[in-house]
Design an enzyme around this catalytic site. Structure first.
Site, PDB file in Angstrom:
ATOM      1  N   TYR A   1       0.847  -1.185   0.000  1.00  9.38           N
ATOM      2  CA  TYR A   1       0.000   0.000   0.000  1.00  9.38           C
ATOM      3  C   TYR A   1       0.888   1.242   0.000  1.00  9.38           C
ATOM      4  O   TYR A   1       2.015   1.212   0.470  1.00  9.38           O
ATOM      5  CB  TYR A   1      -1.021   0.012   1.129  1.00  9.38           C
ATOM      6  CG  TYR A   1      -0.553  -0.090   2.564  1.00  9.38           C
ATOM      7  CD1 TYR A   1       0.184   0.920   3.163  1.00  9.38           C
ATOM      8  CD2 TYR A   1      -0.923  -1.183   3.339  1.00  9.38           C
ATOM      9  CE1 TYR A   1       0.568   0.836   4.489  1.00  9.38           C
ATOM     10  CE2 TYR A   1      -0.550  -1.276   4.674  1.00  9.38           C
ATOM     11  CZ  TYR A   1       0.198  -0.261   5.247  1.00  9.38           C
ATOM     12  OH  TYR A   1       0.571  -0.338   6.556  1.00  9.38           O
ATOM     13  N   CYS A   2       0.367   2.297  -0.606  1.00 11.82           N
ATOM     14  CA  CYS A   2       1.114   3.548  -0.806  1.00 11.82           C
ATOM     15  C   CYS A   2       2.499   3.285  -1.411  1.00 11.82           C
ATOM     16  O   CYS A   2       3.518   3.687  -0.851  1.00 11.82           O
ATOM     17  CB  CYS A   2       1.249   4.319   0.500  1.00 11.82           C
ATOM     18  SG  CYS A   2       1.678   6.065   0.286  1.00 11.82           S
TER      19      CYS A   2
END
Length: 283
Positions: free
Chosen positions: A151-152
């Site tokens: 994620y990110c």
């Protein structure tokens, strides 16, 4: 890649530890406030009222979304999923996408002057070298490159053996820059990543979008404690950080917020509140 000494020229650092506070300026302390605080500090440093600053912050059960996340086709449903899981949700004002925070995740803001002289890459490299320094006795295997399906995801993801434990973003305000990193130190990284995975699946529902959102695989993320097979706590890393500042700089100061800084903070906080209200209403 440049190291800290190549990039950071200051010999005085201001140190602010917000990792254990519950209120700030008479309000409950949330991630919304942390991003406003960093903006206020960037303005103060830009105006030469404050030296370069390193700030620590922790927020329990919070999902920090990026601006592109607000454009997901079913964002309202995604936010409701996060809230039902017991998480606060905010939209930040710096780059990146969704990140999970809790009491096992330590955030570091490195706030510096000289935007015209400090490239975006140098800001990232300063933080990477700082993290490597604080962990130098535990590992020399930290790498900086994008971890696909985390994620990110970003070019300066920090990982060990292909598993991500940290992500970095930047926020530039006038002549000040806040380089912000989250360090996954302890706790259930798989559970955090699964929640973000479910958020994207719920908010996107397989529809095509102009922006490319990550297909999160919880198996590519881990905590430092798991990666190093060493019991590490936020307190341990905080102690390493203060030692690193002593290693790099001649003087460390701790000073309360000034009246001008509090005034800028209030203005930035109102902007953050309006940003979040507007985006959620549009969702």
């Amino acid at each position: 890649m440049k190291n800290w000494e190549d990039i950071i020229q200051q010999d005085t650092f201001r140190y602010i530890d917000h990792s254990a506070i519950s209120t700030f300026h008479n309000e409950s302390f949330t991630a919304l406030h942390s991003f406003a605080i960093d903006d206020a500090l960037a303005l103060s440093i830009s105006n030469k009222f404050s030296p370069s600053t390193l700030r620590l912050w922790v927020h329990e059960n919070t999902i920090v979304l990026g601006i592109p996340d607000a454009k997901l086709p079913y964002i309202d449903e995604g936010i409701q999923l996060l809230k039902k899981a017991g998480f606060q949700v905010i939209i930040r004002n710096s780059g990146g996408l969704a990140v999970a925070l809790d009491d096992g995740v330590l955030n570091i803001s490195l706030i510096l002057p000289g935007v015209k002289d400090l490239s975006i890459h140098e800001g990232y490299e300063a933080m990477v070298s700082f993290v490597k320094h604080i962990l130098k006795d535990l590992t020399d295997q930290i790498e900086a490159y994008e971890i696909i399906n985390s994620y990110c995801p970003g070019e300066y993801d920090l990982s060990i053996n292909g598993k991500k434990f940290a992500g970095i973003s930047q926020r530039r305000v006038k002549n000040g820059v806040a380089v912000q990193i989250y360090l996954d130190i302890e706790g259930n990284s798989y559970k955090r990543a699964t929640l973000i995975k479910n958020f994207y699946e719920t908010s996107k529902k397989g529809e095509s979008t102009k922006f490319s959102y990550p297909s999160v695989d919880p198996n590519v993320m881990a905590s430092l404690s798991d990666l190093l097979r060493t019991k590490l706590t936020v307190k341990d890393i905080k102690e390493r950080i203060t030692q690193a500042l002593a290693d790099f700089n001649n003087q460390i100061i701790e000073s309360p917020f000034s009246e001008p800084e509090l005034a800028d903070y209030q203005k930035r906080l109102e902007q953050m509140k309006k940003r979040n209200e507007r985006i959620r209403n549009e969702g």
